[in-house]
Design an enzyme around this catalytic site. Structure first.
Site, mmCIF file in Angstrom:
data_model
loop_
_atom_site.group_PDB
_atom_site.id
_atom_site.type_symbol
_atom_site.label_atom_id
_atom_site.label_comp_id
_atom_site.label_asym_id
_atom_site.label_seq_id
_atom_site.Cartn_x
_atom_site.Cartn_y
_atom_site.Cartn_z
ATOM 1 N N SER A 40 0.803 -1.220 0.000
ATOM 2 C CA SER A 40 0.000 0.000 0.000
ATOM 3 C C SER A 40 0.836 1.270 0.000
ATOM 4 C CB SER A 40 -0.937 0.017 1.209
ATOM 5 O OG SER A 40 -0.207 -0.096 2.414
ATOM 6 N N ASP A 47 -4.114 7.896 8.080
ATOM 7 C CA ASP A 47 -5.247 7.083 8.532
ATOM 8 C C ASP A 47 -4.887 6.131 9.671
ATOM 9 O OD1 ASP A 47 -3.704 5.208 7.268
ATOM 10 O OD2 ASP A 47 -5.142 4.727 5.686
ATOM 11 N N HIS A 73 -1.094 4.590 7.304
ATOM 12 C CA HIS A 73 -0.341 5.190 6.215
ATOM 13 C C HIS A 73 -0.094 6.661 6.495
ATOM 14 C CE1 HIS A 73 -2.880 1.845 4.700
ATOM 15 N NE2 HIS A 73 -1.747 1.486 4.120
#
Length: 391
Positions: free
Chosen positions: A48, A357, A360
């Protein structure tokens, strides 16, 4: 008759000059565009931290937790809409692409399923998928860990690259030429190999036993890419897990001795440093084996650490124990609702936060990391030393 013939020859000559000028202009423009690039293309593998939308184009096989980035407020800062990136804006790979003069990388799954129509094979492609691990998910399933988000492991991503290769080049010599002038970003990958077990409170002693397995998988991928013609490969280490908002919440303790001066968990950062040291040693070994290649270690750990240690120096006013998005629900309740769920809103100014978040980072943080990699002391040798554009 003679005058008519002279007129015809004059017109033909003028047309020839005009057409030639057009072709010269086009060739010059193409040459200028290509020569302004440090690399012909970029090919990216990872999780990610680098996913530019593969999850966006594969919602039918991913759990709902992996599709949160398909909703606002993800993407709100730069793109003004969600793109599948796990941040409010651009990622490190985006800043590198901009620096290199290469268009932002398109996700492989969007190309594969025909949703992305304007892909140019000479631009590169992104194979990174949120939640991806270096090891196949079967490794964790055998250990009774069922929280692995996806089986799009590094090996699977490499298979995708092999499937796409005929669209990029059509001969061994052609591939060596194209791939040899391209930049390969092999990671960050491996972080989730440790995240998944740590989220289940697996002992750090056991997690350490995964390190050589993860590094071996990364090493195998590097060898494979080099055999195909890759000559410049950037391999990032892991971010300091002990400074991550998620871990600071999960492993919160009243014992102040567990934290360093920045407020990060010492034992988790010690583990991260151990992993990075082992990875760095393996990359040095590979460099000796492949003297004609350039294997670059990207020190994500020390590139981001100054942000945690001196946040205000980099424009961050919020502490590392707060995040912009995860639990800021419209009705101010805290029911474990995550960023990307209905009713969740982000903070007013994400640029004041390091964490986006809870897992991240914000675009602002990623931009500082990219600066450190491209202009600072956190890659050796530097990535694209001939590039002069600024971030």
């Amino acid at each position: 008759m003679a005058s008519s013939r002279a007129w015809f020859l004059t017109v033909a000559l003028l047309l020839h000059v005009a057409v030639s000028s057009i072709f010269i202009s086009i060739a010059t423009a193409i040459s200028s565009t290509t020569s302004s690039r440090c690399y012909r293309a970029i090919y990216s593998f990872g999780d990610s931290l680098a996913d530019t939308g593969n999850a966006y184009y594969d919602t039918h096989t991913l759990p709902s937790s992996q599709t949160l980035a398909l909703n606002l407020p993800y993407g709100e800062t730069y793109f003004n809409h969600p793109t599948g990136r796990w941040s409010n804006g651009r990622l490190i790979v985006d800043f590198i692409a901009e620096k290199m003069g290469v268009p932002l990388l398109k996700p492989y799954l969007g190309i594969k399923n025909g949703k992305i129509k304007d892909w140019n094979p000479m631009e590169g492609v992104n194979f990174a998928v949120a939640g991806a691990t270096a090891l196949d998910s079967s490794f964790y399933l055998e250990k009774g860990m069922y929280n692995v988000a996806t089986n799009y492991s590094l090996r699977v991503q490499l298979d995708w690259f092999m499937d796409l290769l005929p669209s990029i080049c059509n001969s061994s010599s052609g591939c060596k030429e194209v791939l040899g002038s391209s930049l390969f970003l092999v990671g960050e990958i491996g972080g989730n190999d440790f995240n998944h077990p740590l989220y289940l409170n697996t002992s750090i002693k056991e997690v350490r036993t995964y390190v050589p397995l993860v590094i071996n998988e990364i090493s195998s991928a590097i060898n494979k890419l080099i055999s195909l013609g890759a000559q410049t490969l950037v391999v990032p280490g892991n971010l300091p897990l002990g400074c991550n908002f998620k871990y600071l919440t999960t492993y919160e303790t009243s014992d102040k001795s567990e934290y360093d001066e920045a407020g990060c968990l010492k034992w988790l950062n010690k583990f991260t440093q151990y992993y990075n040291k082992q990875l760095y040693a393996e990359l040095n070994r590979l460099q000796v084996l492949h003297p004609n290649t350039n294997i670059i270690y990207a020190d994500y750990y020390h590139a981001v650490l100054p942000l945690y240690q001196s946040p205000t120096q980099f424009g961050f006013t919020e502490s590392i124990s707060s995040a912009c998005c995860p639990l800021r629900v419209a009705n101010n309740s805290n029911n474990g609702v995550c960023c990307g769920n209905p009713g969740v809103i982000s903070c007013k100014d994400p640029s004041q936060y390091i964490s986006w978040d809870g897992l991240h980072l914000t675009e602002a943080a990623y931009k500082w990391i990219a600066k450190g990699l491209l202009s600072g002391p956190y890659t050796n040798p530097k990535i694209g030393i001939s590039c002069n554009s600024e971030i």
